[in-house]
Design an enzyme around this catalytic site. Structure first.
Site, PDB file in Angstrom:
ATOM      1  N   GLY A 168      26.290  30.272  38.174  1.00  0.00           N
ATOM      2  CA  GLY A 168      26.784  30.795  39.426  1.00  0.00           C
ATOM      3  C   GLY A 168      27.446  30.037  40.792  1.00  0.00           C
ATOM      4  O   GLY A 168      27.595  29.951  41.713  1.00  0.00           O
ATOM      5  N   TYR A 196      29.460  47.015  37.832  1.00  0.00           N
ATOM      6  CA  TYR A 196      30.203  45.950  38.873  1.00  0.00           C
ATOM      7  C   TYR A 196      31.068  46.885  39.664  1.00  0.00           C
ATOM      8  O   TYR A 196      32.041  47.569  39.335  1.00  0.00           O
ATOM      9  CB  TYR A 196      31.176  45.097  37.883  1.00  0.00           C
ATOM     10  CG  TYR A 196      30.323  44.140  36.981  1.00  0.00           C
ATOM     11  CD1 TYR A 196      28.960  44.117  37.010  1.00  0.00           C
ATOM     12  CD2 TYR A 196      31.079  43.513  36.230  1.00  0.00           C
ATOM     13  CE1 TYR A 196      28.380  43.056  36.111  1.00  0.00           C
ATOM     14  CE2 TYR A 196      30.571  42.521  35.005  1.00  0.00           C
ATOM     15  CZ  TYR A 196      29.259  42.324  35.247  1.00  0.00           C
ATOM     16  OH  TYR A 196      28.401  41.488  34.389  1.00  0.00           O
ATOM     17  N   SER A 242      27.417  33.429  33.164  1.00  0.00           N
ATOM     18  CA  SER A 242      27.301  32.384  34.157  1.00  0.00           C
ATOM     19  C   SER A 242      27.050  30.937  33.597  1.00  0.00           C
ATOM     20  O   SER A 242      26.009  30.429  34.015  1.00  0.00           O
ATOM     21  CB  SER A 242      26.020  32.706  35.109  1.00  0.00           C
ATOM     22  OG  SER A 242      25.930  32.226  36.269  1.00  0.00           O
TER      23      SER A 242
END
Length: 349
Positions: free
Chosen positions: A216, A61, A212
């Site tokens: 998203g 990330y 998620s």
């Protein structure tokens, strides 16, 4: 906030987990990252106040920046949370800078410990399948990290069911640390995990962390058949998760919005509450760019849906029964396990 046992481990985790892909602004996830150090501190404050005790990140990330900011934001209060991170994705351009080899896992773990400013990782997860490294090597390395005190528990993410069960079998045969959890994509927009991943987790005693859960943002209520949001992506921009049936997505959102209006809450809260109530689910990993989004998501922990509301959402998002499941529903109904029934139960007469 409720707490659930993480698989067969003794670890109890909050039903909502703070996801940190939005923290940091560099590397492959730069387009997602939008939260700086002050924002990270504020998000952690809000989550701690709400009872969240698990923070999930990954070395990839923002090319390590997410871990660095989380480590800085947790200074002085590391003992109040459980930290989960992941390794597998490329962290450099060298031939050994990716994968689940002993070399890359040990280097990755040491680097994550430094960035997170901690002496141990509570849940160390392999981020993705590596079909070129023997599972024995990966699992033995994870076992060594646990025995060295650098990792407390291990999990996997994005494995197929056969890959997961093969790994568990090797761990059992060689007396190595077993995965206690799997982190998977699972939402009203795509319930494919119910074919095998959810039953496998129930059968083998793994916790399920869901990444998620709002697809998203697709299930936020902003994306409607007759209107698109002024901010955010268009449906054609979605690659993860992919939108395979746009009309069904709109149908799902219509039902979400209607149920949400009845409760006086957001569609996002209804979507989260639905997934949180599915069999085998331990915790939902939620992340947000804006404070108001995070606060709204956190409120989902207290939302209870009625059986008829769950039934409507089940129906509008239902999976077709693939082979061999339609055949088992027809001819094996007399000898199905609890794990089998998570998928087949609604199809039995």
């Amino acid at each position: 906030m409720d707490y659930r046992q993480l698989g067969r481990s003794g670890l109890r985790v909050s039903t909502l987990t703070l996801g940190t892909m939005t923290i940091g602004r560099s590397g492959p996830s730069a387009s997602v990252g939008a939260v700086d150090l002050d924002g990270a501190r504020r998000q952690i404050d809000l989550c701690l106040d709400a009872g969240v005790n698990l923070i999930d990140t990954a070395d990839v990330y923002s090319a390590g920046v997410s871990e660095e900011l989380v480590g800085q934001a947790l200074e002085g209060r590391r003992d109040r949370v459980l930290l989960a991170t992941k390794a597998r994705m490329p962290m450099g351009e060298g031939p050994n800078d990716a994968g689940l080899s002993r070399h890359h896992l040990i280097e990755g773990c040491e680097a994550s410990l430094r960035r997170l400013r901690t002496d141990h990782i509570d849940l160390y997860q392999v981020h993705e399948w590596d079909g070129q490294t023997p599972l024995e090597e990966t699992l033995d390395t994870l076992d060594g990290l646990v025995r060295a005190g650098k990792v407390r528990y291990v999990g996997c993410s994005n494995y197929a069911a056969w890959q997961l069960v093969k790994a568990l079998g090797i761990s059992d045969r060689l007396h190595l640390q077993r995965f206690v959890s799997q982190q998977i994509y699972y939402s009203l927009q795509a319930r494919e995990a119910e074919y095998e991943l959810v039953p496998a987790a129930l059968d083998q005693g793994l916790g399920i962390l869901v990444w998620s859960p709002l697809a998203g943002g697709l299930l936020s209520g902003k994306y409607r058949r007759d209107a698109q949001p002024q901010e955010g992506r268009h449906l054609t921009d979605w690659g993860e998760p992919p939108v395979r049936d746009q009309e069904q997505l709109y149908d799902i959102v219509d039902v979400l919005v209607e149920i949400a209006e009845g409760h006086g809450v957001s569609a996002a809260q209804v979507a989260l509450a639905y997934t949180l109530g599915k069999p085998g689910v331990t915790s939902l990993v939620i992340g947000a760019r804006k404070e108001e989004q995070l606060l709204d998501n956190l409120a989902a922990a207290d939302l209870e849906l009625a059986d008829d509301e769950r039934g409507r959402l089940d129906e509008v998002s239902a999976l077709p029964l693939l082979y061999p499941y339609w055949h088992q529903a027809k001819t094996a109904a007399d000898r199905l396990s609890e794990a089998d029934l998570t998928l087949l139960g609604p199809h039995l007469g």
